[in-house]
Structure formats: C-alpha cells, structure tokens
Enzyme design. Structure first.
Site: not given
Length: 290
Positions: A118, A139, A151, A189
C-alpha cells in the site's frame, strides 16, 4: 509465466490468487498457518459461487475448476519453481524485509518479484534482495479478482524487461495497468489515505455520523463507497500502517493518524474482516491483512 507464487493469503493475496487461477495459471498460495489457508479456500469458493450474481454474464462453474489450480501451503520452499511472484503480506517493514531476504534465496534469479504494497517504496524492498532490477510494484486494488486496473510502480532499478513481463502478465489476466514512479504511497494511496484519515477526523470531532459522511460522498460525488466504508474494506489496521509509513517517509504532519483510528485498531475493530469498524458487518471468513 504459467506458475505464479502468491505470498500472503489474507484479503488481498486471496483475491490475487483467485484472479490468476481463474485465468488458467497454476498458483502456489503461501501463508504461515493452515487456518488462514482454509479461510482463503472458503473465500475463493464463495466468490466463484456468487460470481454470476456479482458479475452478470459470468457463467456458473464449480469452484473446484479454479481452486484445483491453487496449491495452498505453509511451505515457502514450494516457491522454488514459480515463474513470477506476488507478495501481499502486512505493511510492516520488519516483516517484509526478512521475508524478501528469504524469498531471494529460494526463487530462481530470473523470477520477478511483484510487490503488492500500500505504501512502502519499491526501491526499499528491492534493496533487500540481490535482484533489484527484477523487483516492481504491482498494487492491486481490493477486491483484486474484480478491480479492472493495477497501479504498477517502477523502482529505481526496475528493468525494462521486468516492466514488460509484468505488463504482459497483467494483460494475460485482463487487467489494465498504469505505470507510475516510485514514491511512498505511489499515487493512489498517497491521496486516498489522506482522504480516509480526514474523514476519520471529521467523525472523531463529532462533525457528522459515519453513515452521513459516507452518504455525502456517495450522493454528492457519485462515489460507489464512502471513505469510512472504504477504510473498513481495506482494513483499519492496513490504513493505520500505511499512514505511519507515509508519516515516517515524508515527515509531514498532514499524514498523522487520527487517534480514533488508533483506538479502533487497538480494540481489534478492523472493519469488514472482523465484523466491526466504522460500520457493522456479518463476520466473513476473511483473515489477516495483505
């Protein structure tokens, strides 16, 4: 890249394993305890049975068609013969670093490591291995078997070949991908955790209720989920760990975690996976974090 290693059988790792197995790959899913793997098997089986309802047009099929491609194991040595590895363990560097040092000795040198983190920078993870050029951020979004876009984060040493292999693998399982540069929290994030944390502060200060905070984002902005519902889905423990990484790496007080978030995590109220977070849920079979 027929055989995929997936480390961590919590919410994210289970979804990643299901995604690859649904698209015909053999998967080795590794975690530290048999009961976590049993929960992962139950979750994947339930997801497949419910798929025609969740994704209209999805043909019905017995769960065994997918779960039969997954080896559920507590033995890391089973990863010696994988072609690509995706890691999904907790957002704690003291856990990730020794894991990557061990994985580096187990997996053949040609195997790329996809880091499903994350917030932890990919370059930091790569430095714990002898294959920095073959470490890349992958991700996945939650739930990984449903979200259409990944991602992809290119670390300082990530090679063109590793990026191309990762993109080809994601294409193979029907996932779009957006490549970004390495930075704590990346794009998603770094922005999302600020939003979630501020929504928690609004609740903490008594400005509004959890239900109304989420309603405002859904009804005013058209979001599928409100920020507190999103935090519950991610896992409040994962949100807290991510904020702590961002706070430590940027040394910026805007990332300081809300005291209410810390209190709920300390109380074991981590969101959907525990049945209670900012909202209440039926207990599921989901276990652990990433």
């Amino acid at each position: 890249m027929d055989r995929i290693g997936v480390v961590g059988a919590g919410t994210m790792g289970t979804g990643v394993a299901q995604l690859f197995a649904e698209h015909g790959h053999e998967v080795v899913l590794v975690d530290v305890a048999d009961h976590i793997l049993e929960n992962a098997l139950a979750d994947i089986s339930r997801n497949i049975r419910l798929a025609p309802l969740v994704r209209p047009g999805t043909p019905e099929r017995p769960p065994e068609q997918v779960t039969g491609r997954i080896l559920f194991t507590t033995d890391l040595k089973q990863l010696r013969h994988v072609d690509y590895l995706v890691e999904n363990v907790t957002e704690r560097w003291d856990v990730k670093r020794p894991l990557y040092e061990e994985l580096d000795t187990l997996c053949p040198p040609k195997v790329p490591f996809g880091v499903n983190t994350s917030a932890i920078p990919i370059t930091r993870v790569a430095a714990a291995t002898s294959r920095a050029d073959r470490v890349i951020g992958t991700h996945f979004m939650n739930p990984a078997h449903l979200k259409p876009t990944v991602e992809v984060i290119r670390g300082h040493h990530t090679s063109d070949e590793t990026l191309a292999r990762t993109q080809a693998l994601l294409d193979d399982v029907g996932r779009r991908h957006i490549v970004v540069a390495d930075s704590s929290g990346f794009v998603t994030n770094r922005v999302l955790m600020l939003t979630l944390n501020e929504a928690i502060f609004v609740l903490h200060e008594g400005v509004s209720s959890a239900a109304d905070i989420d309603r405002l984002f859904k009804e005013c902005f058209g979001h599928a989920m409100g920020p507190l519902e999103t935090a519950d889905l991610i896992g409040l423990d994962t949100v807290l760990l991510s904020l702590e990484v961002l706070y430590g790496d940027f040394n910026d007080p805007k990332y300081r975690p809300c005291p209410l978030l810390r209190r709920l995590v300390d109380a074991g109220l981590h969101g959907r996976k525990t049945g209670q977070g900012f909202h209440s849920y039926e207990r599921s079979n989901e276990s652990g974090v990433r």
